[in-house]
Structures are given as structure tokens and as C-alpha cells.
Design an enzyme around this catalytic site. Structure first.
Site, mmCIF file in Angstrom:
data_model
loop_
_atom_site.group_PDB
_atom_site.id
_atom_site.type_symbol
_atom_site.label_atom_id
_atom_site.label_comp_id
_atom_site.label_asym_id
_atom_site.label_seq_id
_atom_site.Cartn_x
_atom_site.Cartn_y
_atom_site.Cartn_z
ATOM 1 C CG HIS A 77 -1.925 -1.109 1.190
ATOM 2 N ND1 HIS A 77 -2.795 -1.345 2.239
ATOM 3 C CD2 HIS A 77 -2.179 -2.079 0.279
ATOM 4 C CE1 HIS A 77 -3.540 -2.412 1.961
ATOM 5 N NE2 HIS A 77 -3.176 -2.862 0.782
ATOM 6 C CG HIS A 258 -7.500 -3.003 -2.186
ATOM 7 N ND1 HIS A 258 -6.963 -1.996 -1.414
ATOM 8 C CD2 HIS A 258 -6.805 -4.133 -1.881
ATOM 9 C CE1 HIS A 258 -5.992 -2.493 -0.653
ATOM 10 N NE2 HIS A 258 -5.882 -3.799 -0.926
ATOM 11 C CG ASP A 262 -3.106 -5.037 -3.110
ATOM 12 O OD1 ASP A 262 -2.766 -4.138 -2.309
ATOM 13 O OD2 ASP A 262 -3.860 -5.973 -2.799
ATOM 14 C CG HIS A 285 0.360 -9.466 -2.814
ATOM 15 N ND1 HIS A 285 0.405 -8.128 -3.146
ATOM 16 C CD2 HIS A 285 -0.552 -9.575 -1.809
ATOM 17 C CE1 HIS A 285 -0.442 -7.463 -2.383
ATOM 18 N NE2 HIS A 285 -1.034 -8.316 -1.567
#
Length: 301
Positions: A77, A258, A262, A285
Site C-alpha cells: 500500500h 484495490h 496492490d 501478489h
């Protein structure tokens, strides 16, 4: 276009989402061509880690970078805010292992950084690529593709096979207002995951103030009461569109946005802005940072 850094230092304090530990963190100005560097002040004057893809050591529910015995986790973030606001150089001093989750978005960083950056004499570095790159995860169906372009463009599609979320898309390029359109979008979790995560000590710092909670399956009144007690909150309810009523959505596709937040943070670990069109299906991720590693390897960095 010139490189940028902060005018003055910004301080933050809060608990980590996964460890629950309270961290004090300061983001400081840095010279041109420094990039983003973390300093674990609790481990001594030499405990530095460069925020680049080859230093990623874990992507279990967040992004962790390490150098030797020195690690910092849940950096995405903060990295996203620096990238989205065009801050190329900064030193981040932190006295614990995990970056604070704050409100689950990049909003706190945006408020601190906006109007607090300056141009440096050096020009910003843009990476040009001459051919497409793609990476796939056959198990999850996720993929990321990078194609040559004359400026950075990101397009993602998010699909959790959820009746509540549906299929969500998000877009960002340098003409999109990151602060208003992406950076305010908060992390999210499915209701049925919460008790498991807590019981396995995976979200020691989580609460209903820093996450959107998606209620995919029917939930009994007793379970809602238990969850309210767990978070030390008044009785929680489920909204008509399938979310816990702890937060109001900023956008119908806030969860998709969101995931863009990321991805920008993870892909910033390439170390420079890409003149490329990045498209992704079911980004996360692991695949994000694997693509960043692959690109840096192809570029010989």
C-alpha cells in the site's frame, strides 16, 4: 519529466495487519536515483533493503522484501502510494517488521504526500520494452501480460467466482487521478475467511475499520454476534448487496480497484516506470511480483 522526492519527512504509526505489532514509520526525502529504500531502525544503522523485485521473499497475503536477516512485510500500500503520486525517491525508516495497515488503503499516505513533493534535477527513468512478456499460473488461472506502449497503462480483471463481487475491472494510467480513483480503495476479505485467519494468527491486526467484508454465504445471527464480540463492535449487520455494514463502499468496484492499488505497488518493484500496457487476469501478489522479477531479469537489472 523530472524525478521527485518529498519536501519534508512524514510520520506514521499503527499496527500491522498480519503481526498485530505497532510500528513507527517515517518516510524521508532522498536524492535523485536513490529509488525507494527501507531502513529497519530497530536492527541497526546498516539494516537497509532496496524495494526491488529480486528482494521479494514472501507473497503470503502481502508482499515482503528481505536482505539477509532484515525483512519488511506488507509494503504494497505504501509502495502503491509512492508510485501513484509520482514519488521516485524516498528512505523509509521503520522500527518493526510490518508496515502499518492504517485504514486498509493508501489514503493516509496520500494525505501526507500530496503537496509535499518536489522535482529533482534528474529526469525520471522510463523503461521501454521491445516485445511482449507474459506469465501464467496454471493452478489459479491468473496471468499478467506486458506489451510495448508509449506510456504506462494498467488494465486488470478480478474474478473470485463470487456472487457478491461478480467480475470487476479497473484501469489506471498517468492521466487517472490516483488519489481519488485508486488510492482510497480499501483491502477486503470474505466473511467465511475471517474466523480461520484469526484462529491461525494470520490477521492479528485486522479489524472492521480497515477492511471491506464480503458475505458470500448465509450467516447465522449467532455467528454475527460472535464476530461483533471478536471485533469489540456493536451488532454487525449484512447489507442487502452482500457486505458487512462496517463500511460503506467508495465505488461499486472498490474491491477491483484495490487489487489495482496492490498491483501498482507490486509492479513498482521493477524500479522504474514502464512504457507498457500491463493487462492482468486475477492478479495477486505472487504473480505480480513474479512478473516484476522476470522483467528485471530480462532487462539485466
Amino acid at each position: 519529466m523530472q524525478q521527485r522526492t518529498l519536501i519534508s519527512a512524514c510520520s506514521f504509526e499503527g499496527k500491522g495487519l498480519h503481526t498485530g505489532r505497532v510500528s513507527r514509520m517515517k518516510v524521508l526525502p532522498a536524492p535523485a536515483n536513490s529509488g525507494i529504500v527501507f531502513h529497519r531502525t530497530d536492527l541497526g544503522p546498516g539494516a537497509f533493503i532496496r524495494a526491488v523485485a529480486e528482494n521479494v521473499t514472501s507473497t503470503a497475503r502481502s508482499t515482503t522484501i528481505s536482505s539477509g536477516e532484515v525483512s519488511v512485510t506488507t509494503i504494497e500500500h505504501l509502495m502503491s502510494a509512492l508510485f501513484g503520486l509520482g514519488i521516485d525517491n524516498a528512505i523509509i525508516e521503520i522500527n518493526n517488521v510490518e508496515v502499518p495497515i492504517l485504514d486498509g488503503s493508501s489514503s493516509c499516505y496520500i494525505r501526507a504526500f500530496e503537496g509535499n513533493s518536489k522535482e529533482l534535477e534528474a529526469e525520471r527513468k522510463f523503461i521501454n520494452i521491445d516485445k511482449a512478456l507474459e506469465i501464467k499460473d496454471e493452478k489459479t488461472g491468473s496471468w499478467v501480460r506486458i506489451e510495448p506502449a508509449d506510456h504506462p497503462v494498467f488494465d486488470i480483471t478480478v474474478d473470485f467466482h463470487s456472487n457478491v463481487l461478480g467480475v470487476q475491472t479497473a484501469h489506471w494510467d498517468m492521466d487517472v487521478d490516483y488519489a481519488k480513483e485508486i488510492g482510497v480503495c480499501r483491502t477486503f476479505v470474505f466473511f467465511h475467511e475471517i474466523e480461520y485467519l484469526f484462529s491461525n494468527n494470520l490477521i492479528k491486526g485486522g479489524d472492521v475499520d480497515n477492511a471491506i467484508v464480503i458475505v458470500e454465504h448465509p450467516v447465522s445471527a449467532e455467528t454475527l454476534e460472535r464476530m461483533s464480540a471478536l471485533f469489540n463492535r456493536p451488532a454487525l449487520k449484512i447489507t442487502g448487496n452482500g457486505y458487512l455494514d462496517n463500511l460503506k463502499l467508495h465505488f461499486p468496484n472498490e474491491c477491483g480497484r484495490h487489487k489495482m492499488l496492490d498491483m501498482l505497488g507490486d509492479m513498482s518493484l521493477v524500479g522504474s516506470y514502464l512504457n507498457a500496457h500491463i493487462t492482468a487476469f486475477k492478479p495477486g501478489h505472487t504473480i505480480n511480483t513474479n512478473m516484476a522479477k522476470k522483467l528485471r531479469a530480462c532487462l539485466g537489472q
